[in-house]
Design a protein around this motif. Structure first.
Motif, short mmCIF file in Angstrom:
data_model
loop_
_atom_site.label_atom_id
_atom_site.label_comp_id
_atom_site.label_asym_id
_atom_site.label_seq_id
_atom_site.Cartn_x
_atom_site.Cartn_y
_atom_site.Cartn_z
N SER A 8 17.88 5.38 9.55
CA SER A 8 17.25 5.06 10.77
C SER A 8 16.02 5.10 11.15
N ARG A 9 15.75 6.28 9.81
CA ARG A 9 14.47 6.77 9.86
C ARG A 9 13.09 5.61 9.03
N ILE A 10 13.87 5.55 8.15
CA ILE A 10 13.01 4.91 6.80
C ILE A 10 13.61 3.20 7.37
N GLU A 11 13.98 2.84 7.54
CA GLU A 11 14.36 1.28 7.57
C GLU A 11 12.86 0.01 8.19
N PRO A 12 12.34 0.32 9.33
CA PRO A 12 11.24 -0.19 9.54
C PRO A 12 10.31 -0.02 8.89
N LEU A 13 10.35 0.98 8.19
CA LEU A 13 9.20 1.69 7.43
C LEU A 13 8.89 1.08 6.57
N CYS A 14 10.18 0.27 5.66
CA CYS A 14 10.39 -0.11 4.53
C CYS A 14 9.85 -1.60 5.06
N ASN A 15 10.62 -2.11 6.16
CA ASN A 15 10.31 -3.57 6.63
C ASN A 15 8.75 -3.74 6.63
N THR A 16 8.10 -3.31 6.97
CA THR A 16 7.03 -2.99 7.68
C THR A 16 6.19 -3.11 6.66
N ILE A 17 7.09 -2.56 5.09
CA ILE A 17 5.44 -2.66 3.75
C ILE A 17 5.85 -4.02 3.39
N LEU A 18 7.20 -4.52 3.52
CA LEU A 18 7.49 -5.80 3.31
C LEU A 18 7.28 -7.35 3.85
N ARG A 19 6.98 -6.31 5.05
CA ARG A 19 6.59 -7.72 6.08
C ARG A 19 4.64 -7.31 6.14
N CYS A 20 3.65 -7.10 5.61
CA CYS A 20 2.16 -6.49 5.40
C CYS A 20 2.52 -7.11 4.07
N ASP A 21 1.34 -7.35 4.57
CA ASP A 21 0.39 -8.77 2.57
C ASP A 21 -0.30 -7.21 2.05
N ALA A 22 -0.71 -7.87 1.49
CA ALA A 22 -1.91 -6.95 0.55
C ALA A 22 -2.92 -6.70 1.24
N GLU A 23 -3.25 -7.35 1.65
CA GLU A 23 -4.85 -7.23 3.01
C GLU A 23 -4.67 -6.11 3.53
N ASN A 24 -3.27 -5.85 4.08
CA ASN A 24 -3.13 -4.54 5.54
C ASN A 24 -1.97 -3.33 4.32
N TRP A 25 -3.57 -3.32 3.45
CA TRP A 25 -3.13 -2.04 2.74
C TRP A 25 -2.55 -0.66 3.26
N ASP A 26 -3.41 -0.09 4.51
CA ASP A 26 -3.57 1.04 5.50
C ASP A 26 -2.36 0.93 5.44
N THR A 27 -2.01 0.13 6.27
CA THR A 27 -1.03 -0.15 7.28
C THR A 27 0.26 0.25 6.25
N ARG A 28 0.84 -0.48 4.67
CA ARG A 28 1.81 -0.24 3.54
C ARG A 28 1.36 1.07 3.30
N ASN A 29 0.08 1.24 3.19
CA ASN A 29 0.30 2.93 2.97
C ASN A 29 0.82 3.51 3.87
N LYS A 30 0.44 3.66 5.42
CA LYS A 30 0.97 4.36 6.10
C LYS A 30 2.27 4.84 5.97
N ALA A 31 3.19 3.26 5.41
CA ALA A 31 4.52 4.12 6.07
C ALA A 31 5.32 4.62 4.61
N VAL A 32 4.63 4.15 3.78
CA VAL A 32 5.30 4.96 2.13
C VAL A 32 5.15 6.32 2.28
N LEU A 33 3.82 6.72 3.08
CA LEU A 33 3.08 8.03 3.27
C LEU A 33 4.60 8.92 4.06
N GLN A 34 4.93 7.99 5.56
CA GLN A 34 5.84 8.69 6.33
C GLN A 34 7.27 8.33 5.66
#
Length: 216
Positions: A5-31
């Motif tokens: 439950s904790r990582i599912e929204p974070l995984c979805n964020t990584i997949l949903r964001c494109d490469a230009e939104n790298w900072d959002t992807r990066n925050k998700a993987v760190l979480q």
């Protein structure tokens, strides 16, 4: 809240964001890394309950996406995630590696030496925490098909790490079988010979055996 439950929204964020939104992807993987690290030192039973097959299924596509990212920071952080996951979950990570290892090793082939170095170190560290012999045929196939000397050298080091991770009582037979499957011409390319590589592995086995005897 459980791990899934904790990582599912974070995984979805990584997949949903494109490469230009790298900072959002990066925050998700760190979480996600923080979630995994929160289980360090927990009992095997607790970790087994927390990291079921569904958790690893969630991580498969985000890891594939991040390992092929063109930004070194993204590659570095996903490698940190993989090593942390191996350290915390150990042998439970095997099914995930069987599904994802082909994608992970692709990261070693990229021309950027910093990025390929992150992935190379990641593979060697994961193998230390998770006995994953199934990676060896994949690595040897890459070794055979790829003509780059540096990449081939990295392949042999990874194979050695995989062999060393096997309990020493099974290593000698396993090493000989491994060496017989590698053509002499491939050893020659790197300045090795089958006998020399085998001797090196046996020495590693003897060191392991002595350590094992002291700790028994």
């Amino acid at each position: 809240m459980d791990v899934e439950s904790r990582i599912e929204p974070l995984c979805n964020t990584i997949l949903r964001c494109d490469a230009e939104n790298w900072d959002t992807r990066n925050k998700a993987v760190l979480q996600i890394i923080d979630v995994v690290r929160s289980y360090e030192g927990q009992s095997i039973a607790t970790i087994s309950d927390a990291f079921g097959p569904s958790v690893f299924r969630l991580l498969k596509e985000p890891v594939k996406s991040l390992i092929s990212d063109l930004r070194s920071q993204q590659v570095r952080d996903v490698c940190t995630l993989l090593v942390t996951l191996a350290k915390v979950t150990g042998e439970r990570m095997k099914p995930f590696l069987r599904d994802s290892f082909v994608n992970i090793i692709e990261g070693v082939k990229v021309p950027n030496k910093v990025m390929s170095g992150y992935v190379d170190d990641c593979i060697q560290n994961m193998i230390q925490y998770c006995t994953f012999k199934s990676c060896i045929p994949v690595i040897l196939m890459e070794f055979k098909d790829n003509k780059a000397k540096t990449f081939r050298e990295k392949c042999l080091v990874s194979v050695e790490c995989a062999v060393i991770s096997v309990r020493w009582r099974r290593r000698l037979r396993f090493s000989l079988k491994l060496i017989s499957g590698i053509s002499e011409q491939y050893f020659a390319v790197l300045g090795y010979d089958g006998q020399g590589f085998g001797t090196h592995l046996r020495r590693s086995q003897n060191r392991s055996r002595r350590c094992f005897a002291k700790s028994a």
